[in-house]
Each structure stands twice: as structure tokens, then as C-alpha cells.
Design an enzyme around this catalytic site. Structure first.
Site, PDB file in Angstrom:
ATOM      1  N   ASN A 150       0.836  -1.200   0.000  1.00 48.77           N
ATOM      2  CA  ASN A 150       0.000   0.000   0.000  1.00 48.77           C
ATOM      3  C   ASN A 150       0.872   1.252   0.000  1.00 48.77           C
ATOM      4  OD1 ASN A 150       0.917  -0.546   2.664  1.00 48.77           O
ATOM      5  ND2 ASN A 150      -0.576   0.913   3.445  1.00 48.77           N
ATOM      6  N   CYS A 195       2.111   2.871   2.440  1.00 48.03           N
ATOM      7  CA  CYS A 195       3.169   2.913   3.460  1.00 48.03           C
ATOM      8  C   CYS A 195       3.855   1.572   3.653  1.00 48.03           C
ATOM      9  CB  CYS A 195       2.598   3.415   4.778  1.00 48.03           C
ATOM     10  SG  CYS A 195       1.779   5.011   4.652  1.00 48.03           S
ATOM     11  N   GLU A 217       2.994  -1.462   4.523  1.00 43.08           N
ATOM     12  CA  GLU A 217       2.732  -2.429   5.593  1.00 43.08           C
ATOM     13  C   GLU A 217       1.591  -3.382   5.275  1.00 43.08           C
ATOM     14  OE1 GLU A 217      -0.166   0.844   6.812  1.00 43.08           O
ATOM     15  OE2 GLU A 217       1.638   0.554   5.618  1.00 43.08           O
TER      16      GLU A 217
END
Length: 952
Positions: free
Chosen positions: A586, A588, A590
């Protein structure tokens, strides 16, 4: 040099006229009619020649009278004066005058920026001495100062009620160590002026307390409590105008009276769902704990005020505890005893034990409750698919979703287009459209749109993809606002280590590579290489794997992108590999969920405040268990309550029900245990804490499955086979030729949990993911995510402004040793918030309070590897490297791969960091302590870039 050697800047000092002539180089701004507030409250005309005079005196104090004959000093004075006047002109507001110390702040900042550190350091200490002298004198003469007038909104003037000001400051300081109401009032008085606007009086109180944060971190609580007074007047004046005056006299807010009226008002304004009005409002209002308003620090409360609290016409009418209860009620809206669950959820949020992600906090209980954090999409290889994906991005971004786009299916530059018998322009033009869409749809005006594009390393356009964030070249082929990430298969890393070749393909000719991983991918890739060698592939190119790897590392250093993420660990350890393929992460890095043309993956996030779950004996497992159970229920509720803007997202989320429980305050938890980040003890704690959270999260999901039913695609998953995240490490190792450094040790009773999982099933396909928490950690007043301390004293810049951040734990330790003083503050500024070069600080404290660039990155990777074995998704892992080189970067990212990590996030390098030294003696919040800015290379995020906080 003795500090008293610096002459008073207002005193008479003979400086040759020839030296001062032309120093300003001509005014760069029109300050005609602009006035300066002197310390006694009188006004004088702005005169830039006084700035030149002050700078010259400062040089003379350090370098002696011979400085007046120095051409270097002459030029420096002229240049510095120009810089200061430019800075002041940007701040100029003709409705108000500048304070004399505002101007002196700019003098100090300019000296530090220009490298004149000796002059600036002496100036810091001199000003501190003079401030103390004035404070002492003020106690004697305060009675003789004429009463000031306050100008009301109506235009009427009334006497300033200094008694009330004093009382409010004293209440704000009550119960806090190391703070002084007199010190705050001294700052308040110097920022008052005759005819001050009514709303500026409270602001002067708040900002005066804020200006003292660098001296004592507890002033962050004082300034937040004073800000509460402003919020109370604003909110009550809108919701209960008749109650403002009597409630204003109370120490705390009467939430029992305010809350039902606030809910009814918000429903009337079509902001909140009418269903909230059907709750027993008296019952839930009785649970609101007004004393918890005192737990905010200024940064957290100001952030809530600016970006989270409900408002109408610019008026914020939602108060802090009402905010938490509104979110709690929104999450409990479908519970059977929803009042009881709302109170349970409220207790968790308002205690800061757990915090939901930003979209949940933004939208919970509203008419459009889009509560999910992350959306992952796969783009199809045709115009309809591409522009549908762009439209989906816009709809998902509108309500604060962070986006991850998988572009690996789209054919590359030069590939054949059957419909037109032409050639494709490749990915880049479409990526440019996605970039511009993120700018145009800026998450409802609350924060910038944020998207990350992913591409597999074998794609023919990979080298152009690497260049997308460069500041040079054809701007039509650059995406300056979109994040990018490499989706790297294990086979490529093996070729790098073997110094082998690597073949680039267009996906329209190798369509199945996109969905393959592990040995199946390696075998099929070799098949296509054989075809290419026979000339059976139209669009291909062979490169040295090491050379492509070097370019990847060069670009991540120079531009911060693309990030390095690993395809095979994400898929081989995915619990849902029976139901699809993980094609990207995604925004970021994670989230690792399956995507396809039919399914847009969705994840719902929240984070445990690990610092709140520590005792003198270590981790408080009983409290952690309670927090995880409630948090998992809250996250699971999001899935059913959520407002889905595209049908593919709804279908995916309801079928698989993934959630991502993470952590924040990890560094604070280490401080509480006196464990340095760079230590084997810290690695062990990362292992222990994540094992406990993983165990409790899985157990809580089983409990929910027993109560509500298992998720629809459970059968065939790794869960259904009794393979938990710790067990899936073996699956990855089976596909690796090297022995991974990730261990499989455990301490809890995982056998019994496996039995429960297989018998009862899971409510959620995925349970854990560690997000950056850049904003919600600010709200809770703890260090973000799993990050080491960035600096022990610096200024954090975000959409709410600039905020002084001081390591309170360090300050307490230095106070205990008698080392916390003005000189220590000045040294921390000078050394960029690091203790390493300050001789009088004990080595033990230097190790404990080592900052991010002082911690070898290998410790971050080791700790991350221990966490990763317990996590069914991934973690946002920033890597810090001091004085980077190609060799260091190569070793670092190879270590991450060898450790079995799924993803990495930003690379931050100190060589690209520029630090501005300044004073904190301001009241407008624009100039504080040490402000961190970043050059294009290496460091692309300063802990507060809005695109980094999209998940939280």
C-alpha cells in the site's frame, strides 16, 4: 567566552559609519508605517538599520573591534540583514506589530544559518541572561504598568482582566513538575499590547506556554490546557451560547450538559448520522472523563483541532472527549448493547491505550463513514481498465484513503497494440495521470491525496520507472507527487548475488509472470528467457542484474524512491495465497493483501500505544490482552459499518475481513526499561512484545469467529491448515537457497491456539500490520510506530504548523544529573539534537538516547525480522544511514532481504539533512528550536510529510 562579553544590543556602541553604509543593500520590503512592540509595551517605527547595527555588535563581541575593518564581516552583515528583512516581510501583518524579540529571533536564526555558530551560541546565552534579569525586574515594577485595554468583536474596549489570566495559567500549571505560572505570565505580558483583540488574549497565553517547551517539556501540557480554554469558548459559544459564561468559570468542561446538545446540533447540521441521536445520550455522556483533557500535549491537541474536530463555517464545535465518544459511538452503532460498547471503546481511545487510524477518526459517525485506511488495486492492461483505476483512485482518495496501485500488468514502451496496430507509449504517461489525480482529489480538503505505484523488476519500463521522481529530465515523464516502489522477486536478488544477467519483458508477452512467485516464478521466468534467446519475444532487453540493482539503490538515495519491497515473502507467507496473489503493498508498505480486477483490497488500521502497557517489571500482558481484544472488535466493526465508494472494495473487504493492528510508542517503551535501541536487549523486546500482540490478536479473532462467524474465504487458507504466521517462516525458507536470519523461537503456548484456530476459524483473514502512525502518535504524545527517536530536540512540521519536540525522558535524566540548563539546550541545537558530541553527558545516556542516525541500521533490521515472524502482513520500516555510500546501501538492503523482511519504507540519510538552528522565543509558532528541512537526496520525509501519514 564569558556571556557578559556580548554588549547589549540596545546600548551605545560606536561603529564607523562607513562600515554600516549600504549594509542593508536596499530594503526588500515596504515596512513604512509598520511598528515594533518594545518590551515596555511602547511602539516604535521599524528601522532595518538597527538590525545591521545589532549584527555588527554581535560580531564585535566575538571577534573584537577589528571586525569593523573586515570585508568578510561587512559583506556578511549586509547579506544577513537582507535575509532577516525578507523573513520579516513574509510574517508581516499590518493589523499587528512585530515584537522586538521576534526580530531578534530572526537575527539569531540568520547567524546560525550562515555558519556563525560562535556568535549565535553566545547570543543565545546572552539573551537568556537578559530575559532572567527582566523577569526579576518585572516582579518589582509590574504594579506601575498601566492597565491594558482589550478590543471586543463589537469594537468596544474593556480593561484586561489580568487576575483571570493569572488564574487560568495557574490552573493549567497545576500538578505538573518543573513548570512555573510566573514564567508563563512573564511571557504573556510581553506579548500583550494595548488594544489587543479579545481572541488574541487566549492565543497569547497558549503560545507563551508553548515558547517554554524547550526549557521544560511539561509546558507542552500547559499550552494544551490553555488551548482547551479557547476550544471551550468556541464550541460552547456555538452549541450552548447561554452556558458559556457559567461554564467558563469551571476548572473542567461540563460534558454531561454539553454532549447531548452537541450531538443534536451536529445531526441538525447534517454532519452526524441520525442514528447517534438514538443512543442513550445521558448514559454515554456520564462516562466522559473531562480530566483526560489534561493528558494532551499541545501538538496532539492542535492537530485534532485543525484536522479532526467537527466544524461548521470554520467554527470547531467538537470538544476532545466528545470527539472520542463520537468515534466510539460510530464504531458501536451495530452492537446489541451499543451504549456499553461505546463506553468500552471510548475508554480505550481517550486513555491513549489504542488509537484508530486517521480515516476512522475523521469520518466515524458521519453521513459518509469511510473508515478504512488503505486500498490496493491492480490496473488492467487496456484503456478502460487504466482509466477505471484512475477513477477508483479519485473516489477512494476523496474520503481519506491511502492508495497502492499495481501497474505490473500494463504493457511497456514499444509493445504492440493490436486494436490500432500501433506501439504503446508505456506506463509513464498513465502514471502521470495518476499522479495528477492524487493532487486534484486531496482527501476532502483535509490532507493531500496520496498514492504509491508498484512495478515488478522484470518490467521493460523499470528503468524509466526508477527515474519518475528525479528533478531533472522531461517533466512530462516525472511524477513528483506520487510515491513509487519496486516489487522485487527473489530471483532478481539471486541474480544480483550471482552477478548474473536479468531480462526485462513487457507483460503482454509474459502475462503469467505477474501472478507467479517462488519457484514457480523462477521456472517460468527461465522459460521466457529461453524464448527470448530464440528471438520469440518482441520486446525485451537483457541487463546486468548488479547494474540494475545499483541504479535502484542510486535512485532511492537520490530521490527517496522507489522503495524496495519483496514480492516472494509477501506471497509465500500470505495466509490467503489460496484466494489470490499479493501484487503490491500500500502507500506505506505495511499492507500485503490480494488484488485483482475483481477485488480491491481494503485494510482497516489502528495502533496500540506500547508505552502505556509497560510496568516496572516489563510488559503488562493483562492490560495488553484487554486492549487487543477491544481493539480487534473495533477494527472488525469497521468492515460492516464502512462506506465503500467502489463495489470491488466492498466485495473484497466483506469476503476476507482483513484488519491491521499495529503499535506505536516502541521507543518510549525502551526508555522505560532503560534499554538502548542499538542493543540485543531491544531486539529481544521487539520479539517478546510482538509475539504477545500476535498471540492475543489471533486469539481475539478466534473469539469473534465463535461469536459472529468465520470470514467467508477461510477454508483453504493457511489458518485453516493450522499454519500460523510463525509457522509460515518455513514456507519462505523452503524457497530460499540461503539460510534466513529470521529465527523461529517462541515462548507462548502456540499449540493450543492452533487447535482453536482450526476448530473455530478466524473472523479476519489478516490481523497485524505496523503502520507509520505519524499523526495518531502525535495525538497520543508518543514516538511514532517502531521508530527510533529522530532527534532529542527539533521542530516537527506538519499541516498544523511547526512544533517544538523535546525528549522528555532525556530531560528528566539530565535534570537528575544537574545537567539541564541553557547551555545544554544550546548544545542540543548546535549538534542537531544529538548527545554524541556533548562531553559532559555520561556515555550511558548517550547510548540510551542515541538518535536515529546514530543507531546502526542493522539493529532496525534485526528488530524488524523478529517482529516479521509474528506478523501476517508487514511493517513500515524506515531505514536510517549516516554518511551513505553505495557499498553501505547494498549491504543494508541485502541484509533486509536475507532477514526475510517483506518490505522496507523510506531511506533517510543524514548527508541530505539541513538543520536550521534557532530560538524558541516566539509566540506565533513559526520559529522554534531546531527546524528540519530536507534536500532532494536521501531524506525525503521529515517525520511529518502528509503523504507519509496517510495510513494513520
Amino acid at each position: 567566552m564569558a556571556t557578559n562579553a556580548l554588549p547589549h544590543l540596545d546600548s551605545s556602541l560606536q561603529i564607523p559609519t562607513s562600515f554600516l553604509s549600504g549594509t542593508s543593500g536596499g530594503s526588500v520590503a515596504d515596512f513604512s508605517g509598520f511598528q515594533v512592540i518594545r518590551r515596555n509595551g511602547s511602539l516604535s517605527a521599524f528601522d532595518e538599520s538597527k538590525i545591521s547595527n545589532a549584527i555588527t555588535k554581535a560580531f564585535i563581541a566575538v571577534e573584537g573591534t577589528t571586525a569593523t575593518g573586515s570585508r568578510r564581516i561587512h559583506d556578511a552583515v549586509r547579506e544577513l540583514t537582507t535575509q532577516i528583512v525578507v523573513a520579516l516581510s513574509r510574517r508581516a501583518d499590518k493589523a499587528r506589530a512585530l515584537h522586538i524579540e521576534d526580530i531578534q529571533d530572526q537575527v539569531e536564526l540568520a547567524l546560525m544559518r550562515s555558519g556563525e555558530h560562535k556568535v549565535a551560541r553566545a547570543y543565545v546565552l546572552y539573551r537568556a541572561e537578559r530575559a532572567e534579569q527582566r523577569r526579576v525586574r518585572a516582579q518589582v515594577v509590574i504594579q506601575s504598568v498601566p492597565a491594558l485595554k482589550v478590543r471586543l468583536a463589537s469594537g468596544e474596549t474593556v480593561p484586561l482582566d489580568e487576575v483571570r489570566l493569572q488564574r487560568e495559567v495557574e490552573m493549567a500549571c497545576h500538578g505538573l513538575d518543573g513548570v512555573s505560572a510566573d514564567a508563563v505570565m512573564s511571557e504573556v505580558r510581553r506579548n500583550l499590547y494595548d488594544g489587543i483583540l479579545e481572541h488574541e488574549v487566549g492565543l497569547a497565553q497558549t503560545m507563551s506556554a508553548r515558547s517554554l517547551v524547550e526549557q521544560e517539556p511539561n509546558y507542552a501540557f500547559v499550552s494544551a490546557r490553555l488551548l482547551i480554554n479557547i476550544l471551550r469558548d468556541e464550541a460552547l459559544g456555538f452549541v450552548l451560547p447561554e452556558a458559556v459564561t457559567p461554564m467558563r468559570q469551571s476548572v473542567t468542561i461540563d460534558y454531561a450538559t454539553y454532549f447531548p446538545a452537541y450531538i443534536r446540533k451536529a445531526i441538525l447540521l447534517d454532519i452526524l448520522d441520525k442514528e447517534l441521536g438514538l443512543f442513550d445520550l445521558s448514559r454515554v455522556a456520564a462516562a466522559l472523563d473531562a480530566s483526560r483533557d489534561g493528558n494532551f500535549q499541545f501538538l496532539g491537541l492542535q492537530t485534532l483541532y485543525d484536522r479532526y474536530f467537527l466544524h461548521e463555517g470554520g467554527v470547531r464545535f467538537e470538544l476532545p472527549q466528545a470527539f472520542f465518544m463520537r468515534v466510539a459511538m460510530g464504531l458501536a452503532i451495530r452492537e446489541i448493547d451499543r451504549e456499553a460498547k461505546a463506553i468500552e471503546f471510548y475508554q480505550l481511545l481517550s486513555s491513549f491505550d489504542f488509537m484508530c487510524s486517521t480515516p476512522t477518526l475523521f469520518n466515524c459517525g458521519t453521513l459518509r463513514p469511510q473508515l478504512s485506511s488503505c486500498f490496493l488495486t491492480t490496473i488492467e492492461d487496456d484503456l478502460a481498465g487504466i482509466f477505471k483505476a484512475v477513477k477508483d483512485n479519485a473516489l477512494l482518495s476523496k474520503y481519506a484513503g491511502g492508495l497502492g496501485n499495481d501497474w505490473s500488468s500494463v504493457r511497456g514502451l514499444g509493445s504492440h497494440i493490436k486494436g490500432t496496430n500501433g506501439q504503446s507509449q508505456g506506463l509513464v504517461p498513465f502514471l502521470k495521470v495518476a499522479n495528477d489525480t492524487a493532487i486534484a482529489v486531496n482527501q476532502g480538503g483535509k490532507r493531500k491525496g496520496a498514492v504509491c505505484g508498484y512495478l515488478e523488476t522484470w518490467h521493460i519500463d523499470i528503468e524509466e520507472f526508477l527515474d519518475l521522481r528525479k528533478n531533472t529530465g522531461d517533466d512530462r515523464r516525472r511524477t513528483h507527487d506520487m510515491n513509487t516502489a519496486n516489487w522485487v522477486p527473489d530471483l532478481f536478488m539471486q541474480r544480483v548475488e550471482e552477478d548474473g544477467t536479468w531480462t526485462l519483458f513487457s507483460p503482454d508477452e509474459v502475462p503469467d509472470l505477474h501472478d507467479l512467485y517462488g519457484r514457480a516464478f523462477a521456472e517460468r521466468y527461465a522459460h521466457y528467457e529461453t524464448k527470448a534467446a530464440r528471438g520469440e519475444v518482441r520486446v525485451m532487453r537483457t541487463v546486468k542484474a548488479v547494474e540494475l540493482w545499483r541504479k535502484m539503490l542510486t535512485m532511492i538515495f537520490e530521490t527517496g524512491h522507489p522503495w524496495i519491497t519483496f514480492k516472494d515473502p509477501c506471497n509465500l507467507r500470505s495466509p490467503q495465497q489460496h484466494a489470490g496473489v499479493v501484487h503490491s503493498s500500500n502507500l506505506c508498505t505495511e499492507i500485503t493483501l490480494n488484488t485483482s480486477a475483481q477485488e480491491i483490497a481494503v485494510c482497516n488500521l489502528g495502533s496500540i500505544n506500547l508505552a502505556n502497557h509497560m510496568t516496572e517489571g516489563g510488559l503488562d500482558r493483562a492490560r495488553l490482552r484487554r486492549t487487543v481484544r477491544t481493539a480487534m472488535r473495533m477494527l472488525d466493526n469497521v468492515i460492516d459499518i464502512n462506506f465503500y465508494t467502489v463495489p470491488e472494495a466492498r466485495a473484497s473487504n466483506l469476503r476476507h475481513r482483513p484488519v491491521g493492528l499495529g503499535i506505536m510508542g516502541y521507543q518510549d517503551a525502551l526508555y522505560q526499561q532503560r534499554i538502548p535501541f542499538a542493543s540485543s536487549e531491544a531486539v529481544r523486546f521487539a520479539d517478546e512484545s510482538m509475539e504477545c500482540i500476535s498471540y492475543e490478536a489471533i486469539s481475539a479473532s478466534v473469539d469473534l469467529a465463535e461469536e459472529r462467524g468465520r470470514y467467508a474465504s477461510f477454508d483453504g487458507s493457511l489458518w485453516s491448515k493450522g499454519i500460523l504466521p510463525i509457522d509460515s517462516v518455513k514456507l519462505l525458507q523452503e524457497h530460499r537457497d540461503h539460510t534466513m536470519t529470521m529465527t523461529q523461537t517462541s515462548t507462548l503456548d502456540w499449540g493450543a491456539l492452533r487447535v482453536r484456530v482450526q476448530k473455530s476459524g478466524m473472523r479476519n483473514s489478516n490481523t497485524l500490520a505496523i503502520a507509520p502512525t505519524a499523526t495518531i502518535s502525535n495525538i497520543c504524545g508518543v514516538t511514532q510506530s517502531i521508530e527510533p527517536t529522530y532527534q532529542n530536540l527539533f521542530v516537527k512540521s506538519n499541516m498544523s504548523g511547526d512544533f517544538t519536540v523535546v525528549n522528555a525522558s532525556l530531560v528528566n535524566d539530565l535534570k537528575g544529573l544537574g545537567l539541564w540548563d541553557e547551555v545544554m539546550i544550546s548544545d542540543l541545537k548546535y549538534f542537531d539534537g544529538s548527545l554524541g558530541s556533548i562531553d559532559r553527558v555520561p556515555e550511558e545516556l548517550k547510548r540510551l538516547y542515541a538518535t536515529s542516525f546514530e543507531v546502526e541500521a542493522t539493529w532496525l533490521i534485526q528488530a524488524a525480522a523478529c517482529r516479521q515472524k509474528w506478523i501476517d502482513q508487514a511493517q513500515s520500516l524506515n531505514l536510517y544511514i549516516d554518511q551513505p555510500s553505495g557499498r553501505k546501501l547494498d549491504a543494508l538492503y541485502r541484509e533486509a532481504w536475507h532477514a526475510g523482511l517483506k518490505t522496507t519504507y523510506y531511506l533517510r540519510s543524514r548527508s541530505a539533512t539541513h538543520v536550521e538552528k534557532s530560538t524558541v522565543k516566539r509566540t506565533d509558532g513559526k520559529l522554534n528550536a531546531v527546524a528540519v528541512t530536507t534536500a532532494p537526496a536521501g531524506v525525503v520525509c521529515d517525520m511529518s510529510d502528509p503523504t507519509c501519514e496517510a495510513c494513520q
